[in-house]
Design a protein around this motif. Structure first.
Motif: not given
Length: 375
Positions: A49-52, A57-60, A182-194
């Protein structure tokens, strides 16, 4: 807005982790990010698991990993759905590859597996599917196609935290899965991806590209790949750690909210396509979607009505190659992707976040019902 698409309330767990960060001199990717990666992987049994810094950015970075398998910059193609949040296709372009679009289905909003093979060319290297509104694509059919043609599969799962298709989480059929916090998703970091994967080659590539293409684990300026500054920071991870702790509770509450809307608006199924869940799947409760079957239905007027009633709503994305000027350079024309274009013109969605009250849900259903019964 009275009812937003998503809400974030920062609780004691997040505050504790954020306090830890404030008491250090390091707020970039560090121990909290590593803890978040570990916790996320444990939730869904992902090995790497690589947090971005975002779902985009996860997609890129996931697409960048295709260079490890022979992709050629500016030439290789990645199949993507014509309808999705635009980050899916932007990520392909940002990574230096070419998106090749395929139409979607009315009932699922997802890529139509029957149309994929016609889009495959000698330059195709991967299929990038999107699990729209938390409903996973028909991954067994898509995997058969990918295996037949020797293609990689990237599962854009930004809206599908915890979803399942025939017992499998996002990424189990594919080579990797990407997520947004992102805020609309189940787990929210404010921003962020994986980026989550069980493939070490992909994991090592993402570990490198998210930090300017460095050799993974090295602080020395030895850049072996093209890359970006895509790292998550520990402040964001601190928020996500609370989301991991509360994940099942959040999932169950949001699912209850989604079911409430589905059941109470089912009376309008002759007028619109809405969320569906089959007995072989577990849909992630991301949002409630409505695509209107009558092409004369005035969707902008309905959207304005909801807005005036303080219910936040969003368009069902639009057809990327033909309804968004940003992709006009690719030469698409209206009519190329009729279903995606219809959904883009005739569909909207609203949120089902965990902080909606019973009063909120009743208000949403009544507001929509009042309009549909008179139009």
């Amino acid at each position: 807005m009275r009812i937003e698409f998503g809400e974030l309330l920062i609780g004691n767990t997040a505050k504790k982790h954020m306090h830890d960060v404030l008491n250090t001199s390091w707020a970039s990717a560090g121990p909290k990010t590593a803890l978040f990666e570990k916790g996320w992987g444990k939730l869904f049994n992902y090995k790497y698991n690589k947090a971005v810094s975002s779902g985009t950015d996860a997609g890129i970075n996931a697409v960048m990993s295709l260079y490890e398998f022979g992709a050629i910059r500016g030439k290789s193609e990645v199949i993507v759905p014509a309808l999705s949040f635009i980050a899916t296709s932007n990520a392909v372009l940002a990574a230096g590859l070419i998106p090749r679009f395929v139409d979607v289905e009315f009932s699922t909003l997802n890529i139509n597996p029957k149309s994929i093979e016609a889009a495959i060319t000698p330059n195709t290297v991967a299929i990038k599917v999107v699990h729209t509104m938390g409903k996973m694509c028909e991954m067994d059919k898509i995997k058969d196609i990918a295996d037949k043609h020797g293609l990689k599969i990237i599962e854009d799962s930004c809206e599908a935290h915890g979803a399942k298709y025939k017992g499998a989480y996002p990424g189990e059929y594919g080579d990797c899965a990407t997520f947004s916090f992102y805020i609309a998703h189940l787990i929210c970091c404010g921003e962020g991806g994986m980026v989550s994967t069980n493939d070490k080659i992909i994991a090592d590539a993402v570990d490198s590209t998210r930090s300017h293409g460095r050799v993974p684990g090295s602080l020395y300026f030895d850049h072996v790949r093209n890359g970006f500054n895509s790292k998550m920071n520990d402040m964001e991870a601190s928020l996500g750690l609370e989301g991991i702790e509360d994940f099942q509770d959040t999932f169950d509450i949001r699912k209850k909210n989604l079911y409430f809307m589905m059941e109470n608006l089912k009376k309008f199924e002759d007028k619109m396509w809405m969320n569906i869940e089959e007995d072989y799947e577990e849909v992630c409760p991301h949002g409630f979607s409505m695509t209107f079957k009558d092409k004369t239905f005035d969707v902008p007027a309905f959207s304005d009505y909801l807005t005036k009633k303080e219910i936040s709503n969003k368009r069902n994305f639009g057809c990327i190659p033909t309804q968004h000027t940003a992709f006009s350079f690719m030469g698409g024309k209206l009519g190329d992707f009729p279903i995606a274009e219809y959904i883009g013109n005739h569909g909207i969605h609203i949120g089902c976040h965990r902080y909606l009250t019973g009063s909120d849900l009743n208000y949403i259903v009544k507001t929509i019902s009042d309009y549909m019964e008179t139009h």
